[in-house]
Design a protein around this motif. Structure first.
Motif, short mmCIF file in Angstrom:
data_model
loop_
_atom_site.label_atom_id
_atom_site.label_comp_id
_atom_site.label_asym_id
_atom_site.label_seq_id
_atom_site.Cartn_x
_atom_site.Cartn_y
_atom_site.Cartn_z
N ILE A 127 -21.52 -18.33 -71.29
CA ILE A 127 -19.71 -18.41 -71.80
C ILE A 127 -19.32 -16.70 -72.34
O ILE A 127 -18.59 -16.32 -71.81
CB ILE A 127 -19.64 -19.05 -72.95
CG1 ILE A 127 -19.81 -20.43 -72.30
CG2 ILE A 127 -18.04 -18.91 -72.77
CD1 ILE A 127 -20.01 -21.54 -73.08
N LEU A 128 -19.99 -16.28 -73.01
CA LEU A 128 -19.79 -15.02 -73.77
C LEU A 128 -19.80 -14.63 -73.32
O LEU A 128 -19.56 -12.99 -73.53
CB LEU A 128 -20.86 -14.56 -75.70
CG LEU A 128 -19.95 -15.81 -76.12
CD1 LEU A 128 -20.79 -15.64 -77.50
CD2 LEU A 128 -18.44 -15.57 -76.57
N GLY A 129 -21.00 -14.16 -72.66
CA GLY A 129 -21.41 -12.98 -71.32
C GLY A 129 -20.07 -12.52 -70.27
O GLY A 129 -20.32 -11.79 -69.59
N ASP A 130 -20.19 -13.76 -69.93
CA ASP A 130 -19.19 -14.03 -68.91
C ASP A 130 -17.39 -13.55 -69.38
O ASP A 130 -16.62 -12.63 -68.44
CB ASP A 130 -19.00 -15.21 -68.39
CG ASP A 130 -19.39 -15.65 -67.69
OD1 ASP A 130 -19.97 -15.44 -66.63
OD2 ASP A 130 -19.37 -17.37 -66.96
N ALA A 132 -16.08 -27.10 -77.53
CA ALA A 132 -15.08 -27.08 -76.87
C ALA A 132 -14.95 -25.71 -76.72
O ALA A 132 -15.00 -25.34 -77.42
CB ALA A 132 -14.00 -27.37 -77.90
N LEU A 133 -14.96 -25.33 -75.54
CA LEU A 133 -15.01 -23.94 -74.74
C LEU A 133 -13.70 -23.70 -75.29
O LEU A 133 -13.55 -22.13 -75.54
CB LEU A 133 -14.38 -23.65 -73.15
CG LEU A 133 -14.81 -22.62 -72.74
CD1 LEU A 133 -15.92 -21.84 -72.59
CD2 LEU A 133 -14.53 -22.72 -70.47
N GLN A 134 -11.86 -23.27 -75.30
CA GLN A 134 -10.75 -23.24 -75.75
C GLN A 134 -11.27 -22.36 -77.52
O GLN A 134 -10.50 -21.43 -77.96
CB GLN A 134 -9.75 -23.89 -75.91
CG GLN A 134 -9.64 -23.96 -73.97
CD GLN A 134 -9.72 -22.76 -73.19
OE1 GLN A 134 -9.47 -21.58 -73.78
NE2 GLN A 134 -9.79 -22.36 -72.41
N LYS A 135 -11.46 -23.85 -78.11
CA LYS A 135 -12.17 -23.64 -79.57
C LYS A 135 -13.10 -21.99 -79.30
O LYS A 135 -12.84 -21.58 -80.42
CB LYS A 135 -12.63 -24.95 -80.32
CG LYS A 135 -11.42 -26.04 -80.11
CD LYS A 135 -12.25 -27.02 -80.85
CE LYS A 135 -11.11 -28.39 -81.28
NZ LYS A 135 -11.14 -29.24 -81.98
N LEU A 148 -13.69 -20.13 -78.15
CA LEU A 148 -13.51 -18.74 -77.03
C LEU A 148 -12.27 -17.36 -78.15
O LEU A 148 -12.25 -17.29 -78.69
CB LEU A 148 -12.64 -18.31 -75.60
CG LEU A 148 -13.65 -18.43 -74.84
CD1 LEU A 148 -12.87 -18.56 -73.60
CD2 LEU A 148 -14.90 -17.60 -75.07
N LYS A 149 -11.52 -18.57 -78.72
CA LYS A 149 -10.64 -18.52 -80.04
C LYS A 149 -10.90 -18.09 -81.18
O LYS A 149 -10.74 -17.27 -81.50
CB LYS A 149 -9.76 -19.88 -79.90
CG LYS A 149 -8.22 -19.74 -80.66
CD LYS A 149 -7.47 -21.16 -80.68
CE LYS A 149 -6.36 -20.74 -82.02
NZ LYS A 149 -5.41 -21.95 -82.40
N ALA A 150 -12.02 -18.96 -81.00
CA ALA A 150 -12.92 -19.02 -82.99
C ALA A 150 -13.24 -17.39 -82.68
O ALA A 150 -13.10 -16.65 -83.67
CB ALA A 150 -13.60 -19.74 -83.44
N VAL A 151 -13.92 -16.93 -81.98
CA VAL A 151 -14.65 -15.86 -81.36
C VAL A 151 -13.60 -14.95 -81.39
O VAL A 151 -13.63 -13.56 -81.61
CB VAL A 151 -15.31 -15.82 -79.97
CG1 VAL A 151 -15.46 -14.01 -80.14
CG2 VAL A 151 -16.58 -16.94 -80.22
N ARG A 200 -9.98 -22.76 -66.36
CA ARG A 200 -11.28 -21.67 -66.54
C ARG A 200 -12.25 -22.28 -64.99
O ARG A 200 -12.70 -20.98 -64.66
CB ARG A 200 -12.08 -21.87 -67.57
CG ARG A 200 -12.83 -20.34 -67.77
CD ARG A 200 -13.39 -20.50 -69.26
NE ARG A 200 -15.03 -19.97 -68.88
CZ ARG A 200 -14.99 -18.51 -69.64
NH1 ARG A 200 -13.70 -18.26 -69.79
NH2 ARG A 200 -15.91 -17.82 -70.10
N THR A 201 -12.90 -23.23 -64.97
CA THR A 201 -13.46 -23.98 -64.52
C THR A 201 -13.18 -24.04 -63.35
O THR A 201 -14.23 -24.36 -62.28
CB THR A 201 -13.87 -25.58 -64.71
OG1 THR A 201 -12.31 -26.33 -65.01
CG2 THR A 201 -14.27 -25.90 -66.36
N HIS A 202 -11.71 -24.81 -62.58
CA HIS A 202 -11.58 -24.33 -61.57
C HIS A 202 -11.82 -22.92 -60.69
O HIS A 202 -12.36 -22.65 -59.72
CB HIS A 202 -10.47 -25.19 -61.21
CG HIS A 202 -9.18 -24.76 -59.76
ND1 HIS A 202 -7.99 -24.76 -59.26
CD2 HIS A 202 -10.46 -24.82 -58.48
CE1 HIS A 202 -7.73 -24.46 -58.06
NE2 HIS A 202 -9.63 -24.62 -57.55
#
Length: 240
Positions: free
Chosen positions: A20-23, A106-109, A111-114, A218-220
């Protein structure tokens, strides 16, 4: 692009977060225990650490205390756990952790935290090169494309606005060469491939920003790129 250290004893968690982070265009280091985390912290000075609480050798809270005691807590640390209590999360925050994420994350949580963590890790401001604007006009097709670049000398010292011009011309050339004699499905796929490659190039491979720009979940977006044969990872590893 940031250097992020992921510390977790579960291989599946490490691999998922790394993907995820690499993307998102980040450089990701992995550690499966506290000792590997110490070594990675000493060698690479990460911009942010994702640290699991429950690990077999030394737990994450103890490692956090160690870094705080030794003056090594110079980067934002986000704690992770699927079993921690509120008291544990509060203790980690008191010691110096920036945030706490509960597994499954959760993905959005995530990415938001990062993003919040990297925003808090502010570097010394550097002079900004004036914005360069490039306009490429095609009078025959009445198409006008505009790109903007704003960069610091440290990141773009060997580049100029001709790179943006070249990028736009390549995509414009591909679009102009799109054949209207193709069956509708093939023509649509060809257009979508050009469309997504353009946005991936512009956003440096960031799937989050491309999803926002194109209005897709994002998944789509992942499924669409896979269907079209577009490799997103190559756009995020161009040395930017």
């Amino acid at each position: 692009m940031a250097n992020i250290l992921v510390v977790d004893d579960e291989m599946g968690i490490r691999e998922l977060l790394s993907e995820i982070l690499g993307d998102e265009g980040h450089v990701v280091q992995l550690a499966e225990n506290a000792q590997q985390a110490r070594e990675a912290r000493a060698q690479s000075r990460p911009d942010l650490v994702l640290l699991d609480i429950w690990m077999p050798d030394t737990d994450g809270v103890t490692l956090l205390k160690e870094w705080q005691r030794d003056g090594l807590l110079t980067m934002p640390v986000i704690m992770m756990s699927g079993h921690a209590t509120i008291d544990t999360a509060v203790e980690a925050t008191r010691i110096g952790a920036l945030n706490f994420l509960e597994k499954p994350i959760a993905l959005q949580k995530l990415l938001k935290a990062v993003q919040q963590g990297l925003t808090r890790n502010i570097e010394v401001p550097r002079p900004v090169v004036p914005v360069a604007r490039v306009n490429v006009s095609e009078t025959t097709s009445n198409v006008v494309a505009t790109t903007q670049f704003s960069a610091t000398p440290a990141n773009y010292e060997n580049r100029d606005f001709s790179m943006g011009n070249h990028m736009l011309q390549n995509h414009q050339h591909s679009f102009n060469n799109l054949s209207f004699d193709l069956p509708l499905r093939e023509a649509r796929d060809a257009f979508e491939r050009i469309y997504f490659e353009y946005h991936l190039h512009r956003e440096g491979g960031s799937m989050t920003r491309v999803a926002e720009k194109t209005g897709l979940e994002r998944t789509h977006l992942y499924r669409k790129l896979k269907q079209l044969g577009v490799e997103s990872v190559k756009y995020g590893k161009r040395g930017e």
